[in-house]
Design an enzyme around this catalytic site. Sequence first.
Site, short mmCIF file in Angstrom:
data_model
loop_
_atom_site.label_atom_id
_atom_site.label_comp_id
_atom_site.label_asym_id
_atom_site.label_seq_id
_atom_site.Cartn_x
_atom_site.Cartn_y
_atom_site.Cartn_z
N HIS A 281 -30.49 -88.80 -15.69
CA HIS A 281 -29.71 -87.59 -15.39
C HIS A 281 -29.96 -87.03 -13.98
CE1 HIS A 281 -28.86 -87.46 -19.72
NE2 HIS A 281 -30.14 -87.52 -19.95
O1 RIB Z 1 -29.76 -83.01 -20.58
C1 RIB Z 1 -30.51 -83.64 -19.58
C2 RIB Z 1 -31.28 -82.63 -18.78
O2 RIB Z 1 -32.18 -81.92 -19.63
C3 RIB Z 1 -32.16 -83.27 -17.69
O3 RIB Z 1 -32.29 -82.38 -16.62
C4 RIB Z 1 -33.47 -83.44 -18.39
O4 RIB Z 1 -34.57 -83.45 -17.48
C5 RIB Z 1 -33.52 -82.20 -19.23
O5 RIB Z 1 -33.99 -81.14 -18.39
#
Ligand code: RIB
Length: 309
Positions: free
Chosen positions: A239
């Site tokens: 992500h």
């Molecule tokens: O949904 C993914 C996000 O939530 C990313 O930033 C992960 O690190 C969590 O913070």
Amino acid sequence: MTRKIIIDTDPGQDDAVAILLALASEEFEVLGITAVAGNVPLALTELNARKIVELSGRTDVPVFAGADRPLERDLVTAEYVHGKSGLDGPDLPEPKLKLQEQHAVDFLIEALRANDQVTLCTLGPLTNIALAFRKAPDIIDHVDEIVAMGGGLFEGGNVTPAAEFNIYVDPQAAQEVFHCGRPVTLLPLDVTHACLTSRDRVERLRGLGTPVGIATAELLDFFERFDETKYGTDGGPLHDPNVIAWLLKPELYKGRQINLEVETVSELTMGMTIADWWGVTNRPKNVNYIRYIDDDGFFALLEQRLARL
Ligand code: RIB
Ligand code: CA
């Protein structure tokens, strides 16, 4: 011209890779890293941020601790994804790098007042940013743009059927920040679910043979296991590094300027990002919503840059 950035983060293995990518890239002047409660409690997210900065060798970059809970709601964490430490995988030493005394929100205010055109890169819940904007609205004009990982539309949610984790943890903060009046670019699950850490991609990072390459592979070995089971894929979504990669190579991405609102009332859909992709409302187009990624290009960039550390 280097771009002045502040990284707001809740490390988290994917946050860690994003921080390494930023610290490896000369395009950025990283003014500071501000930790927020999210994946794990604040005492761990700030410690993890310092471990990663120390691993990168860039101990010139200060780390600050910010909000230990969301604006209004109780804190929800994600140890089931990131492990108890929030950075399970590699065995990183206790950092020598000290935590800054100043609160992250006060650092954000001071840094924005002292610099014009700062880019805020947000990798976790938006609590610190919302608190800084509430405490010192004058700083908003000093924000060049906000680039955030969060939300989702076509991919649904990852913490509830409707909501992505960063937004779900602090929906009020997200709604305030996404309507602050400055340019906002969002890297949602629609992008990150097409950015998968395959075995080959992880082995190429381990193959760098450096402490950073090996640690990154170990972070991803651990991080992907939960999502591989959940989504039945070879590898898991990566992500947060997409926030940094978008700033480095926006040509790897495609999206459009749309209206985006955040559900802050209904518990059933709390934290949902209502993204008007098809333009069916006349609501203000406040977010550059990214939907598509060239994932081969992303991993080539990631490998090329991490090799520099
Ligand atoms: O949904 C993914 C996000 O939530 C990313 O930033 C992960 O690190 C969590 O913070
Ligand atoms: Ca994160």
